[in-house]
Design an enzyme around this catalytic site. Sequence first.
Site, PDB file in Angstrom:
ATOM      1  N   GLY A  12       0.784  -1.229   0.000  1.00  0.00           N
ATOM      2  CA  GLY A  12       0.000   0.000   0.000  1.00  0.00           C
ATOM      3  C   GLY A  12       0.814   1.276   0.000  1.00  0.00           C
ATOM      4  N   ASN A  14       1.466   3.005  -2.679  1.00  0.00           N
ATOM      5  CA  ASN A  14       0.690   3.911  -3.548  1.00  0.00           C
ATOM      6  C   ASN A  14      -0.552   4.411  -2.826  1.00  0.00           C
ATOM      7  OD1 ASN A  14       1.551   4.368  -6.484  1.00  0.00           O
ATOM      8  ND2 ASN A  14       2.018   2.189  -6.151  1.00  0.00           N
ATOM      9  N   MET A  85      -4.789  -7.136  -6.556  1.00  0.00           N
ATOM     10  CA  MET A  85      -4.373  -8.287  -7.352  1.00  0.00           C
ATOM     11  C   MET A  85      -5.514  -9.162  -7.882  1.00  0.00           C
ATOM     12  SD  MET A  85      -1.359  -7.565  -7.460  1.00  0.00           S
ATOM     13  CE  MET A  85      -0.133  -6.595  -6.607  1.00  0.00           C
ATOM     14  N   LEU A  87      -9.252  -9.822  -9.961  1.00  0.00           N
ATOM     15  CA  LEU A  87     -10.039  -9.276 -11.064  1.00  0.00           C
ATOM     16  C   LEU A  87     -11.267  -8.549 -10.502  1.00  0.00           C
ATOM     17  CD1 LEU A  87     -10.221  -9.283 -14.210  1.00  0.00           C
ATOM     18  CD2 LEU A  87     -11.741 -11.263 -13.980  1.00  0.00           C
ATOM     19  N   ASN A 102      -6.789   1.915 -12.800  1.00  0.00           N
ATOM     20  CA  ASN A 102      -5.714   1.094 -12.229  1.00  0.00           C
ATOM     21  C   ASN A 102      -4.373   1.684 -12.650  1.00  0.00           C
ATOM     22  OD1 ASN A 102      -4.386  -1.204 -11.078  1.00  0.00           O
ATOM     23  ND2 ASN A 102      -4.207  -2.091 -13.131  1.00  0.00           N
ATOM     24  N   HIS A 104      -0.680   0.258 -13.598  1.00  0.00           N
ATOM     25  CA  HIS A 104       0.036  -0.982 -13.887  1.00  0.00           C
ATOM     26  C   HIS A 104       1.526  -0.665 -14.037  1.00  0.00           C
ATOM     27  CE1 HIS A 104       0.379  -5.127 -15.199  1.00  0.00           C
ATOM     28  NE2 HIS A 104       1.240  -4.703 -16.093  1.00  0.00           N
TER      29      HIS A 104
HETATM   30  C1  GAR Z   1       2.558  -1.189  -7.799  1.00  0.00           C
HETATM   31  O1  GAR Z   1       3.792  -1.103  -8.463  1.00  0.00           O
HETATM   32  C2  GAR Z   1       1.431  -1.373  -8.783  1.00  0.00           C
HETATM   33  O2  GAR Z   1       1.656  -0.777 -10.016  1.00  0.00           O
HETATM   34  C3  GAR Z   1       1.402  -2.860  -8.937  1.00  0.00           C
HETATM   35  O3  GAR Z   1       1.640  -3.367  -7.662  1.00  0.00           O
HETATM   36  C4  GAR Z   1       2.494  -2.464  -6.959  1.00  0.00           C
HETATM   37  C5  GAR Z   1       1.885  -2.224  -5.605  1.00  0.00           C
HETATM   38  O4  GAR Z   1       2.771  -1.542  -4.772  1.00  0.00           O
HETATM   39  N1  GAR Z   1       0.157  -3.307  -9.485  1.00  0.00           N
HETATM   40  C6  GAR Z   1       0.057  -4.345 -10.290  1.00  0.00           C
HETATM   41  O5  GAR Z   1       0.994  -5.048 -10.589  1.00  0.00           O
HETATM   42  C7  GAR Z   1      -1.353  -4.631 -10.788  1.00  0.00           C
HETATM   43  N2  GAR Z   1      -1.322  -5.537 -11.905  1.00  0.00           N
HETATM   44  P1  GAR Z   1       2.270  -0.841  -3.442  1.00  0.00           P
HETATM   45  O6  GAR Z   1       1.398  -1.855  -2.702  1.00  0.00           O
HETATM   46  O7  GAR Z   1       3.493  -0.507  -2.695  1.00  0.00           O
HETATM   47  O8  GAR Z   1       1.486   0.363  -3.850  1.00  0.00           O
END
Ligand code: GAR
Length: 189
Positions: A12, A14, A85, A87, A102, A104
């Site tokens: 988390g 982001n 993660m 769908l 989202n 990515h």
């Molecule tokens: C982020 O880099 C995001 O882009 C990715 O997971 C990470 C989460 O980091 N998302 C995906 O891969 C979705 N397909 P965080 O939990 O530190 O924000």
Amino acid sequence: MRRIAIFASGNGTNAENLIKHFFYNESVMVAAVFCNNPDAKVLEKARTYAIPTVVFNREDLYETNRVLRDLRELEINFIALAGFMWLVPDYLVQEYRDKIINVHPALLPKYGGKGMYGKKVHEAVIQNKEKESGITIHYVNENYDEGAIIYQHKCEVAADETPESLAEKVHRLEYEHYPEVIEELLSGV
Ligand code: GAR
């Protein structure tokens, strides 16, 4: 007031960045964090900022309307996935058409789809000797990583890049651009 729900599954960082970004905003607020993992660090982070959290399991999401009920109860009108993660089920996409986005960690349409998340994406990018990677912010539709692209930003993949160093570069881009893209989308509504 635009009320955002963040959907996240893990660390988390982001989510925290978005919470901080909108904390003193007068027209947009992070109103809740929805999470499918009761042990995820994102929950602690949300609680630190006194953001309400909703934890749900597979059955809740795919076989009941509990998540939708909570979203309605919290008067959520926009959803930002941030390291989520699973769908997004069709009924949520329909209820929030063009209101779920989202981020990515690669340049879609490459390196997307089921199972392509986090470190796995960066490993694949390096394995394929790509010269560049980056972030893609896109609308969420019924399929993984296939909704219309809103924004992309590139970064270089160095010759000695590791999945960890690339993840760091990509995270930095996410922190810089995801909040501002959301803010721009919401200011146009
Ligand atoms: C982020 O880099 C995001 O882009 C990715 O997971 C990470 C989460 O980091 N998302 C995906 O891969 C979705 N397909 P965080 O939990 O530190 O924000």
